[in-house]
Design a protein around this motif. Sequence first.
Motif, PDB file in Angstrom:
ATOM      1  N   ASP A  66      -4.070-103.064 -61.323  1.00 12.20           N
ATOM      2  CA  ASP A  66      -5.361-103.269 -60.670  1.00 12.20           C
ATOM      3  C   ASP A  66      -6.143-104.337 -61.442  1.00 12.20           C
ATOM      4  O   ASP A  66      -6.540-104.121 -62.589  1.00 12.20           O
ATOM      5  CB  ASP A  66      -6.131-101.937 -60.658  1.00 12.20           C
ATOM      6  CG  ASP A  66      -7.441-102.029 -59.894  1.00 12.20           C
ATOM      7  OD1 ASP A  66      -7.942-103.160 -59.688  1.00 12.20           O
ATOM      8  OD2 ASP A  66      -7.966-100.979 -59.521  1.00 12.20           O
ATOM      9  N   PRO A  67      -6.377-105.493 -60.818  1.00 11.89           N
ATOM     10  CA  PRO A  67      -7.068-106.598 -61.516  1.00 11.89           C
ATOM     11  C   PRO A  67      -8.455-106.217 -62.021  1.00 11.89           C
ATOM     12  O   PRO A  67      -8.954-106.817 -62.980  1.00 11.89           O
ATOM     13  CB  PRO A  67      -7.174-107.692 -60.450  1.00 11.89           C
ATOM     14  CG  PRO A  67      -6.253-107.301 -59.353  1.00 11.89           C
ATOM     15  CD  PRO A  67      -6.010-105.835 -59.437  1.00 11.89           C
ATOM     16  N   LEU A  68      -9.082-105.226 -61.387  1.00 11.25           N
ATOM     17  CA  LEU A  68     -10.408-104.774 -61.818  1.00 11.25           C
ATOM     18  C   LEU A  68     -10.324-104.083 -63.188  1.00 11.25           C
ATOM     19  O   LEU A  68     -11.254-104.143 -63.999  1.00 11.25           O
ATOM     20  CB  LEU A  68     -10.980-103.791 -60.774  1.00 11.25           C
ATOM     21  CG  LEU A  68     -12.349-103.179 -61.053  1.00 11.25           C
ATOM     22  CD1 LEU A  68     -13.454-104.233 -60.943  1.00 11.25           C
ATOM     23  CD2 LEU A  68     -12.642-102.027 -60.103  1.00 11.25           C
ATOM     24  N   LEU A  69      -9.190-103.436 -63.460  1.00 17.02           N
ATOM     25  CA  LEU A  69      -9.063-102.619 -64.679  1.00 17.02           C
ATOM     26  C   LEU A  69      -8.223-103.267 -65.779  1.00 17.02           C
ATOM     27  O   LEU A  69      -8.394-102.955 -66.955  1.00 17.02           O
ATOM     28  CB  LEU A  69      -8.477-101.251 -64.312  1.00 17.02           C
ATOM     29  CG  LEU A  69      -9.277-100.455 -63.277  1.00 17.02           C
ATOM     30  CD1 LEU A  69      -8.527 -99.180 -62.893  1.00 17.02           C
ATOM     31  CD2 LEU A  69     -10.670-100.098 -63.803  1.00 17.02           C
ATOM     32  N   ARG A 101      -6.131-104.926 -72.265  1.00 19.76           N
ATOM     33  CA  ARG A 101      -5.436-106.074 -72.862  1.00 19.76           C
ATOM     34  C   ARG A 101      -4.984-105.818 -74.301  1.00 19.76           C
ATOM     35  O   ARG A 101      -3.915-106.237 -74.697  1.00 19.76           O
ATOM     36  CB  ARG A 101      -6.357-107.297 -72.849  1.00 19.76           C
ATOM     37  CG  ARG A 101      -5.908-108.372 -71.896  1.00 19.76           C
ATOM     38  CD  ARG A 101      -6.576-109.697 -72.191  1.00 19.76           C
ATOM     39  NE  ARG A 101      -7.991-109.556 -72.432  1.00 19.76           N
ATOM     40  CZ  ARG A 101      -8.949-109.830 -71.544  1.00 19.76           C
ATOM     41  NH1 ARG A 101      -8.616-110.268 -70.354  1.00 19.76           N
ATOM     42  NH2 ARG A 101     -10.215-109.679 -71.838  1.00 19.76           N
ATOM     43  N   HIS A 102      -5.815-105.115 -75.063  1.00 16.97           N
ATOM     44  CA  HIS A 102      -5.491-104.922 -76.486  1.00 16.97           C
ATOM     45  C   HIS A 102      -5.094-103.489 -76.812  1.00 16.97           C
ATOM     46  O   HIS A 102      -5.101-103.075 -77.964  1.00 16.97           O
ATOM     47  CB  HIS A 102      -6.684-105.329 -77.357  1.00 16.97           C
ATOM     48  CG  HIS A 102      -7.169-106.713 -77.063  1.00 16.97           C
ATOM     49  ND1 HIS A 102      -6.400-107.829 -77.333  1.00 16.97           N
ATOM     50  CD2 HIS A 102      -8.307-107.165 -76.497  1.00 16.97           C
ATOM     51  CE1 HIS A 102      -7.064-108.911 -76.951  1.00 16.97           C
ATOM     52  NE2 HIS A 102      -8.221-108.534 -76.435  1.00 16.97           N
ATOM     53  N   THR A 103      -4.791-102.718 -75.797  1.00 16.62           N
ATOM     54  CA  THR A 103      -4.496-101.308 -76.015  1.00 16.62           C
ATOM     55  C   THR A 103      -2.998-101.079 -76.191  1.00 16.62           C
ATOM     56  O   THR A 103      -2.192-101.646 -75.462  1.00 16.62           O
ATOM     57  CB  THR A 103      -5.006-100.473 -74.820  1.00 16.62           C
ATOM     58  OG1 THR A 103      -6.403-100.717 -74.678  1.00 16.62           O
ATOM     59  CG2 THR A 103      -4.794 -98.990 -75.034  1.00 16.62           C
ATOM     60  N   ASP A 104      -2.663-100.262 -77.172  1.00 21.19           N
ATOM     61  CA  ASP A 104      -1.284 -99.840 -77.388  1.00 21.19           C
ATOM     62  C   ASP A 104      -0.992 -98.776 -76.322  1.00 21.19           C
ATOM     63  O   ASP A 104      -1.406 -97.624 -76.451  1.00 21.19           O
ATOM     64  CB  ASP A 104      -1.152 -99.253 -78.798  1.00 21.19           C
ATOM     65  CG  ASP A 104       0.193 -98.584 -79.039  1.00 21.19           C
ATOM     66  OD1 ASP A 104       1.006 -98.499 -78.101  1.00 21.19           O
ATOM     67  OD2 ASP A 104       0.420 -98.146 -80.181  1.00 21.19           O
ATOM     68  N   MET A 105      -0.304 -99.165 -75.242  1.00 24.67           N
ATOM     69  CA  MET A 105      -0.160 -98.278 -74.087  1.00 24.67           C
ATOM     70  C   MET A 105       0.699 -97.048 -74.367  1.00 24.67           C
ATOM     71  O   MET A 105       0.550 -96.025 -73.731  1.00 24.67           O
ATOM     72  CB  MET A 105       0.390 -99.048 -72.876  1.00 24.67           C
ATOM     73  CG  MET A 105      -0.585-100.065 -72.308  1.00 24.67           C
ATOM     74  SD  MET A 105      -2.256 -99.370 -72.011  1.00 24.67           S
ATOM     75  CE  MET A 105      -1.961 -98.299 -70.620  1.00 24.67           C
TER      76      MET A 105
END
Length: 124
Positions: A33-36, A41-45
């Motif tokens: 989702d481009p909104l989220l 961007r910098h999160t360790d998923m």
Amino acid sequence: MSTAQTATLYERLGGEEGIATIVRTFYDRVLNDPLLQPFFRHTDMKRQRRHQTQFLIYATGGAPRYTGATMKKAHEGLGIRHRHFDAVLHHLADALRHHHVEEEVIAEITKRLEPLRAEVVEAE
Ligand code: HEM
């Protein structure tokens, strides 16, 4: 809600394993989702998925093993708005639906998460 009903909610999602699967679907949708996207961007998923799994287990009455930061602290300074919160809840409901969770259970989970809006959202 009674303890028996709470346990049923956790079980109806397929327990810890079912919840982990739902979380994977949920994050795939959030990240598409481009909104989220910019928020993560910098999160360790990998770490994030683990936390979110623990959090949902907690929210649905499984073992309370969530040991991360408070919701307010975890989201401080991110500039999250109501539309972002709405989008996240929408993707979660979608992920639950994808895994054939009943509407009644989805409504119950949404109801439990809604009070967190006040802690997570910090801009109109
Ligand atoms: C019911 C709503 C939400 C719940 C239950 C939730 C839950 C969580 C949890 C458990 C963490 C991990 C905290 C830790 O690492 O200790 C987290 C972090 C995070 N959340 Fe949420 N969250 C919600 C809404 C949102 C929304 C609406 C956004 C923005 C679109 C968002 C963006 C983030 C980000 C970017 C992080 C990671 C910060 C970092 O990189 O360290 N969250 N959230």
